[in-house]
Design a protein around this motif. Sequence first.
Motif, PDB file in Angstrom:
ATOM      1  N   CYS A 190      -3.731   0.398  -2.718  1.00 15.61           N
ATOM      2  CA  CYS A 190      -3.111  -0.892  -2.422  1.00 15.61           C
ATOM      3  C   CYS A 190      -3.156  -1.795  -3.649  1.00 15.61           C
ATOM      4  CB  CYS A 190      -3.832  -1.589  -1.266  1.00 15.61           C
ATOM      5  SG  CYS A 190      -3.681  -0.733   0.312  1.00 15.61           S
ATOM      6  N   LEU A 191      -2.159  -2.634  -3.773  1.00 15.44           N
ATOM      7  CA  LEU A 191      -2.107  -3.613  -4.847  1.00 15.44           C
ATOM      8  C   LEU A 191      -3.239  -4.608  -4.649  1.00 15.44           C
ATOM      9  CD1 LEU A 191      -0.597  -4.727  -7.326  1.00 15.44           C
ATOM     10  CD2 LEU A 191       0.794  -6.074  -5.726  1.00 15.44           C
ATOM     11  N   ALA A 192      -4.138  -4.687  -5.640  1.00 17.70           N
ATOM     12  CA  ALA A 192      -5.337  -5.521  -5.549  1.00 17.70           C
ATOM     13  C   ALA A 192      -5.095  -6.909  -6.140  1.00 17.70           C
ATOM     14  CB  ALA A 192      -6.504  -4.832  -6.237  1.00 17.70           C
ATOM     15  N   ILE A 193      -3.887  -7.400  -5.935  1.00 20.18           N
ATOM     16  CA  ILE A 193      -3.512  -8.754  -6.339  1.00 20.18           C
ATOM     17  C   ILE A 193      -3.015  -9.451  -5.085  1.00 20.18           C
ATOM     18  CG2 ILE A 193      -1.950 -10.145  -7.751  1.00 20.18           C
ATOM     19  CD1 ILE A 193      -1.816  -7.755  -9.684  1.00 20.18           C
ATOM     20  N   GLN A 194      -3.448 -10.672  -4.896  1.00 21.59           N
ATOM     21  CA  GLN A 194      -3.038 -11.424  -3.717  1.00 21.59           C
ATOM     22  C   GLN A 194      -2.619 -12.820  -4.126  1.00 21.59           C
ATOM     23  OE1 GLN A 194      -6.219 -11.064  -0.833  1.00 21.59           O
ATOM     24  NE2 GLN A 194      -5.710  -8.938  -0.457  1.00 21.59           N
ATOM     25  N   PRO A 195      -1.857 -13.510  -3.258  1.00 22.48           N
ATOM     26  CA  PRO A 195      -1.428 -14.867  -3.602  1.00 22.48           C
ATOM     27  C   PRO A 195      -2.558 -15.876  -3.435  1.00 22.48           C
ATOM     28  CG  PRO A 195      -0.640 -14.303  -1.414  1.00 22.48           C
ATOM     29  CD  PRO A 195      -1.306 -13.063  -1.975  1.00 22.48           C
ATOM     30  N   VAL A 196      -2.531 -16.906  -4.274  1.00 18.23           N
ATOM     31  CA  VAL A 196      -3.436 -18.041  -4.101  1.00 18.23           C
ATOM     32  C   VAL A 196      -2.988 -18.735  -2.828  1.00 18.23           C
ATOM     33  CG1 VAL A 196      -4.145 -20.255  -5.076  1.00 18.23           C
ATOM     34  CG2 VAL A 196      -3.836 -18.288  -6.567  1.00 18.23           C
TER      35      VAL A 196
ATOM     36  N   ASN B   4      -6.908  -1.002 -12.566  1.00 23.51           N
ATOM     37  CA  ASN B   4      -7.466  -2.351 -12.517  1.00 23.51           C
ATOM     38  C   ASN B   4      -6.724  -3.248 -11.516  1.00 23.51           C
ATOM     39  OD1 ASN B   4      -8.832  -1.261 -14.739  1.00 23.51           O
ATOM     40  ND2 ASN B   4      -8.933  -3.238 -15.755  1.00 23.51           N
ATOM     41  N   TYR B   5      -5.583  -2.808 -11.025  1.00 24.01           N
ATOM     42  CA  TYR B   5      -4.864  -3.623 -10.043  1.00 24.01           C
ATOM     43  C   TYR B   5      -4.334  -2.830  -8.851  1.00 24.01           C
ATOM     44  CZ  TYR B   5      -1.205  -2.386 -13.421  1.00 24.01           C
ATOM     45  OH  TYR B   5      -0.391  -1.721 -14.296  1.00 24.01           O
ATOM     46  N   PHE B   6      -4.717  -1.556  -8.740  1.00 22.79           N
ATOM     47  CA  PHE B   6      -4.498  -0.788  -7.517  1.00 22.79           C
ATOM     48  C   PHE B   6      -5.854  -0.237  -7.091  1.00 22.79           C
ATOM     49  CE2 PHE B   6      -0.044  -0.849  -8.568  1.00 22.79           C
ATOM     50  CZ  PHE B   6       0.571  -0.871  -7.328  1.00 22.79           C
ATOM     51  N   VAL B   7      -6.200  -0.418  -5.837  1.00 21.86           N
ATOM     52  CA  VAL B   7      -7.518  -0.032  -5.346  1.00 21.86           C
ATOM     53  C   VAL B   7      -7.354   0.973  -4.204  1.00 21.86           C
ATOM     54  CG1 VAL B   7      -7.642  -1.991  -3.741  1.00 21.86           C
ATOM     55  CG2 VAL B   7      -9.737  -0.965  -4.587  1.00 21.86           C
ATOM     56  N   ASP B   8      -8.268   1.957  -4.143  1.00 20.75           N
ATOM     57  CA  ASP B   8      -8.285   2.909  -3.039  1.00 20.75           C
ATOM     58  C   ASP B   8      -8.818   2.197  -1.804  1.00 20.75           C
ATOM     59  OD1 ASP B   8      -7.431   5.100  -4.617  1.00 20.75           O
ATOM     60  OD2 ASP B   8      -9.474   5.375  -5.352  1.00 20.75           O
ATOM     61  N   THR B   9      -8.040   2.174  -0.738  1.00 21.05           N
ATOM     62  CA  THR B   9      -8.491   1.533   0.498  1.00 21.05           C
ATOM     63  C   THR B   9      -8.760   2.545   1.601  1.00 21.05           C
ATOM     64  OG1 THR B   9      -6.220   1.161   1.236  1.00 21.05           O
ATOM     65  CG2 THR B   9      -7.303  -0.639   0.011  1.00 21.05           C
TER      66      THR B   9
ATOM     67  N   CYS C  94       0.858  -1.184   0.000  1.00 23.13           N
ATOM     68  CA  CYS C  94       0.000   0.000   0.000  1.00 23.13           C
ATOM     69  C   CYS C  94       0.893   1.233   0.000  1.00 23.13           C
ATOM     70  CB  CYS C  94      -0.910   0.021   1.223  1.00 23.13           C
ATOM     71  SG  CYS C  94      -2.098  -1.344   1.261  1.00 23.13           S
ATOM     72  N   VAL C  95       0.521   2.226  -0.806  1.00 22.16           N
ATOM     73  CA  VAL C  95       1.328   3.433  -0.916  1.00 22.16           C
ATOM     74  C   VAL C  95       0.498   4.667  -0.605  1.00 22.16           C
ATOM     75  CG1 VAL C  95       3.006   2.456  -2.533  1.00 22.16           C
ATOM     76  CG2 VAL C  95       0.936   3.534  -3.412  1.00 22.16           C
ATOM     77  N   ASN C  96       1.196   5.690  -0.153  1.00 22.15           N
ATOM     78  CA  ASN C  96       0.588   6.976   0.159  1.00 22.15           C
ATOM     79  C   ASN C  96       0.567   7.803  -1.122  1.00 22.15           C
ATOM     80  OD1 ASN C  96       0.035   9.604   0.937  1.00 22.15           O
ATOM     81  ND2 ASN C  96       1.230   9.468   2.820  1.00 22.15           N
ATOM     82  N   VAL C  97      -0.626   8.148  -1.589  1.00 18.34           N
ATOM     83  CA  VAL C  97      -0.764   8.964  -2.802  1.00 18.34           C
ATOM     84  C   VAL C  97      -1.388  10.322  -2.487  1.00 18.34           C
ATOM     85  CG1 VAL C  97      -0.843   6.978  -4.357  1.00 18.34           C
ATOM     86  CG2 VAL C  97      -2.981   7.875  -3.391  1.00 18.34           C
ATOM     87  N   SER C  98      -1.378  10.709  -1.214  1.00 17.12           N
ATOM     88  CA  SER C  98      -1.939  12.007  -0.803  1.00 17.12           C
ATOM     89  C   SER C  98      -1.265  13.133  -1.579  1.00 17.12           C
ATOM     90  CB  SER C  98      -1.727  12.234   0.689  1.00 17.12           C
ATOM     91  OG  SER C  98      -2.463  11.308   1.426  1.00 17.12           O
ATOM     92  N   GLY C  99      -2.089  14.012  -2.146  1.00 19.32           N
ATOM     93  CA  GLY C  99      -1.562  15.167  -2.848  1.00 19.32           C
ATOM     94  C   GLY C  99      -1.004  14.867  -4.238  1.00 19.32           C
ATOM     95  N   VAL C 100      -1.111  13.632  -4.691  1.00 16.16           N
ATOM     96  CA  VAL C 100      -0.610  13.255  -6.019  1.00 16.16           C
ATOM     97  C   VAL C 100      -1.821  13.002  -6.907  1.00 16.16           C
ATOM     98  CG1 VAL C 100       0.805  11.630  -7.322  1.00 16.16           C
ATOM     99  CG2 VAL C 100       1.412  12.179  -4.946  1.00 16.16           C
TER     100      VAL C 100
END
Length: 140
Positions: free
Chosen positions: A96-102, A85-90, A55-61
Amino acid sequence: MNFTPLLLGNGGTIIDSGTTLTFIAKPAYREILKAFKRRIKLPNAAEATPDFDLCVNVSGVSRPPLPRMSFELTGDSVFSPPSRNYFVDTDDGVKCLAIQPVHSDGDFSVLGNLMQQGYLLEFDRDKSRLGFSRRGCAQP
């Protein structure tokens, strides 16, 4: 529309509009996560978001510089969804990266509905192929 054979059996992938996130086999997931961590120049989110590894901080960007990702498919097709399609606002200012391991070995990878957004998908069950196009349903 690009057509590519569907992968079935061990290590196969299913496309499920009823699953939100995308789940990838652990070895591939580790490589994706490592590549994203290496390329993202944004600060990590101040607080961890449960169930997300990146998850990354995108405040102000206004347009966060998130890396592009493509899936090379059988039949020389390439599926290159936009980062939304693969980063979601949480949270406010957190993506956050909206990909997870099986979770279990031998389970299928799943391309969830977030990854499918903005694409028209067509399934050819007789030939076990998948067609996809960036065209919206409303366009001729």
